[in-house]
Design a protein around this motif. Structure first.
Motif, PDB file in Angstrom:
ATOM      1  N   LEU A 176       2.136   4.176  11.232  1.00  0.00           N
ATOM      2  CA  LEU A 176       1.477   5.019  12.238  1.00  0.00           C
ATOM      3  C   LEU A 176       1.198   5.580  11.258  1.00  0.00           C
ATOM      4  N   ILE A 177       1.225   6.326  10.054  1.00  0.00           N
ATOM      5  CA  ILE A 177       0.577   6.848   9.024  1.00  0.00           C
ATOM      6  C   ILE A 177      -0.778   6.521   8.536  1.00  0.00           C
ATOM      7  N   ASP A 178      -0.400   4.305   8.828  1.00  0.00           N
ATOM      8  CA  ASP A 178      -2.267   4.020   8.153  1.00  0.00           C
ATOM      9  C   ASP A 178      -3.194   3.359   9.658  1.00  0.00           C
ATOM     10  N   LEU A 179      -2.343   3.309  10.943  1.00  0.00           N
ATOM     11  CA  LEU A 179      -3.043   3.816  11.531  1.00  0.00           C
ATOM     12  C   LEU A 179      -4.084   5.644  11.214  1.00  0.00           C
ATOM     13  N   ALA A 180      -3.440   5.971  11.529  1.00  0.00           N
ATOM     14  CA  ALA A 180      -3.094   7.604  11.327  1.00  0.00           C
ATOM     15  C   ALA A 180      -4.418   8.433  10.566  1.00  0.00           C
ATOM     16  N   THR A 181      -4.372   7.419   9.646  1.00  0.00           N
ATOM     17  CA  THR A 181      -5.733   7.300   8.102  1.00  0.00           C
ATOM     18  C   THR A 181      -6.399   6.355   8.521  1.00  0.00           C
ATOM     19  N   LEU A 182      -6.923   5.556   9.011  1.00  0.00           N
ATOM     20  CA  LEU A 182      -7.898   4.405   9.441  1.00  0.00           C
ATOM     21  C   LEU A 182      -9.087   5.485   9.283  1.00  0.00           C
ATOM     22  N   GLY A 183      -9.028   6.194  10.512  1.00  0.00           N
ATOM     23  CA  GLY A 183     -10.138   6.383  10.834  1.00  0.00           C
ATOM     24  C   GLY A 183     -11.213   7.528   9.983  1.00  0.00           C
ATOM     25  N   PRO A 184     -10.530   8.142   9.133  1.00  0.00           N
ATOM     26  CA  PRO A 184     -11.289   9.191   7.799  1.00  0.00           C
ATOM     27  C   PRO A 184     -11.526   8.043   7.492  1.00  0.00           C
ATOM     28  N   TYR A 185     -11.765   6.994   6.516  1.00  0.00           N
ATOM     29  CA  TYR A 185     -11.638   6.701   5.703  1.00  0.00           C
ATOM     30  C   TYR A 185     -12.252   4.813   5.939  1.00  0.00           C
ATOM     31  N   TRP A 186     -12.739   4.699   7.259  1.00  0.00           N
ATOM     32  CA  TRP A 186     -13.404   3.721   7.861  1.00  0.00           C
ATOM     33  C   TRP A 186     -14.072   3.211   7.339  1.00  0.00           C
ATOM     34  N   ALA A 187     -14.622   2.076   6.966  1.00  0.00           N
ATOM     35  CA  ALA A 187     -15.809   1.160   6.110  1.00  0.00           C
ATOM     36  C   ALA A 187     -15.868   2.232   5.419  1.00  0.00           C
ATOM     37  N   LYS A 188     -14.899   3.456   4.241  1.00  0.00           N
ATOM     38  CA  LYS A 188     -15.586   3.036   2.823  1.00  0.00           C
ATOM     39  C   LYS A 188     -15.127   2.252   2.057  1.00  0.00           C
ATOM     40  N   TRP A 189     -14.149   1.426   2.223  1.00  0.00           N
ATOM     41  CA  TRP A 189     -13.676   1.052   0.923  1.00  0.00           C
ATOM     42  C   TRP A 189     -14.957  -0.007   0.810  1.00  0.00           C
ATOM     43  N   SER A 190     -13.564  -1.126  -0.043  1.00  0.00           N
ATOM     44  CA  SER A 190     -14.858  -2.008  -0.585  1.00  0.00           C
ATOM     45  C   SER A 190     -13.665  -3.404  -0.249  1.00  0.00           C
ATOM     46  N   TRP A 191     -14.820  -4.741   1.450  1.00  0.00           N
ATOM     47  CA  TRP A 191     -14.396  -5.221   1.657  1.00  0.00           C
ATOM     48  C   TRP A 191     -13.761  -6.409   0.886  1.00  0.00           C
ATOM     49  N   PRO A 192     -15.448  -7.159  -0.589  1.00  0.00           N
ATOM     50  CA  PRO A 192     -14.154  -7.822  -1.164  1.00  0.00           C
ATOM     51  C   PRO A 192     -13.182  -7.932  -1.513  1.00  0.00           C
ATOM     52  N   ASP A 193     -12.882  -6.298  -1.940  1.00  0.00           N
ATOM     53  CA  ASP A 193     -11.317  -6.785  -2.613  1.00  0.00           C
ATOM     54  C   ASP A 193     -10.206  -5.960  -1.893  1.00  0.00           C
ATOM     55  N   CYS A 194     -10.612  -5.602  -0.642  1.00  0.00           N
ATOM     56  CA  CYS A 194      -9.640  -6.052   0.632  1.00  0.00           C
ATOM     57  C   CYS A 194      -9.218  -7.524   0.637  1.00  0.00           C
ATOM     58  N   ARG A 195     -10.325  -8.291   1.316  1.00  0.00           N
ATOM     59  CA  ARG A 195     -10.720  -9.801   1.648  1.00  0.00           C
ATOM     60  C   ARG A 195      -8.995 -10.766   0.622  1.00  0.00           C
ATOM     61  N   VAL A 196      -9.571 -10.249  -0.735  1.00  0.00           N
ATOM     62  CA  VAL A 196      -8.728 -11.300  -2.016  1.00  0.00           C
ATOM     63  C   VAL A 196      -7.227 -10.607  -2.220  1.00  0.00           C
ATOM     64  N   LEU A 197      -6.662  -9.163  -1.579  1.00  0.00           N
ATOM     65  CA  LEU A 197      -5.693  -8.439  -1.662  1.00  0.00           C
ATOM     66  C   LEU A 197      -4.800  -9.028  -1.043  1.00  0.00           C
ATOM     67  N   ILE A 198      -6.112  -8.595   0.874  1.00  0.00           N
ATOM     68  CA  ILE A 198      -4.966  -9.280   1.823  1.00  0.00           C
ATOM     69  C   ILE A 198      -4.326 -10.965   1.592  1.00  0.00           C
ATOM     70  N   LEU A 199      -5.530 -11.835   1.103  1.00  0.00           N
ATOM     71  CA  LEU A 199      -5.470 -13.286   1.194  1.00  0.00           C
ATOM     72  C   LEU A 199      -4.049 -13.421   0.444  1.00  0.00           C
ATOM     73  N   GLY A 200      -4.222 -12.275  -0.717  1.00  0.00           N
ATOM     74  CA  GLY A 200      -2.928 -12.994  -1.452  1.00  0.00           C
ATOM     75  C   GLY A 200      -1.468 -12.423  -0.825  1.00  0.00           C
ATOM     76  N   GLY A 201      -1.683 -11.077  -0.476  1.00  0.00           N
ATOM     77  CA  GLY A 201      -0.268 -10.717   0.265  1.00  0.00           C
ATOM     78  C   GLY A 201       0.490 -10.894   1.083  1.00  0.00           C
ATOM     79  N   LEU A 202      -0.451 -11.591   2.378  1.00  0.00           N
ATOM     80  CA  LEU A 202       0.248 -12.691   3.293  1.00  0.00           C
ATOM     81  C   LEU A 202       1.101 -13.104   3.073  1.00  0.00           C
TER      82      LEU A 202
END
Length: 251
Positions: free
Chosen positions: A57-83
């Motif tokens: 729920l906290i994740d969902l509530a904070t997605l909006g304020p930080y939307w598209a401000k992330w580093s997508w290459p770093d998101c991708r590699v952490l998610i691919l390893g994280g799953l």
């Protein structure tokens, strides 16, 4: 599970509020203190089960304020390893008893504090050179694993992201997206393992407004509150709760 009485909520509400503020404004590194606090009075599995929907729920509530401000290459590699890391965590959870999980949560708490203190004193230096894909995948694997077993994926993710030289907003936004995906992925194995009950669901329903309030405060605190003061309090809290959990596991 302990009765959902005033004493329970007197402990749980501040813990959930803290998780919301931490995840909403200061990355996810310290949010797992909430699970450590709840594990002082609950079985570790129950503490984890209560916190997961609230963290989502906290994740969902904070997605909006930080939307598209992330580093997508770093998101991708952490998610691919994280799953895959989530899968490894699920396998370990089936084989571990309550004392093993108490010891693991407590040890991660103490290790995180020790790492942060050593880094601040210059005993450990985090390289600002960019880590390769293999480093990111390994960091993601550890992130997914520790996130599953104790909601403590923040520290390994932070080690990798700090090496990437991201801005404050990029760092925060990246953690928001990464842990939103990882926490969603954790829900199915948590349910399969029978961790959710009617009582944990009721606790989540009653604590949901506190989680949203914490997220709201965290987003605003991101801009105005000294990180040094915030994390100083966090380290003290983690050291105390971590030591108590290790003591309970060993005795």
């Amino acid at each position: 599970m302990q009765e959902l009485n005033l004493a329970f909520f007197a402990l749980a509400a501040p813990a959930v509020l803290f998780a919301g503020i931490s995840k909403g404004g200061f990355g996810s590194g310290a949010a797992f203190a909430s699970a450590s606090i709840l594990a002082l009075v609950l079985e570790p599995g129950e503490a984890l089960a209560i916190m997961l929907p609230l963290l989502m729920l906290i994740d969902l509530a904070t997605l909006g304020p930080y939307w598209a401000k992330w580093s997508w290459p770093d998101c991708r590699v952490l998610i691919l390893g994280g799953l895959p890391g989530v899968g490894v965590g699920a396998l370990l959870y089936r084989a571990a008893d309550a004392d093993v999980l108490r010891f693991l949560i407590g040890s991660i708490s103490i290790a995180f504090v020790a790492w942060q203190m050593a880094r601040r004193k210059g005993l450990i230096r985090v390289s600002r050179r960019e880590g390769g894909t293999a480093v990111g995948l390994f960091a993601g694997l550890v992130t997914g694993f520790t996130s599953f077993v104790s909601h403590a994926g923040g520290p390994p993710a932070a080690v990798y992201l700090l090496s990437r030289g991201l801005t404050k907003n990029q760092f925060q936004a990246t953690t928001v997206l990464v842990f939103w995906v990882i926490n969603v992925a954790k829900f199915v194995p948590y349910a399969f393992l029978g961790m959710f009950t009617l009582q944990t669901a009721l606790a989540d329903l009653l604590l949901a407004p506190v989680a949203v309030l914490g997220a709201w405060l965290g987003v605003r605190a991101h801009r105005v509150v000294s990180e040094q003061l915030f994390f100083g309090i966090t380290y003290v809290l983690l050291a105390i709760t971590g030591s108590k959990l290790i003591f309970d596991a060993l005795t």
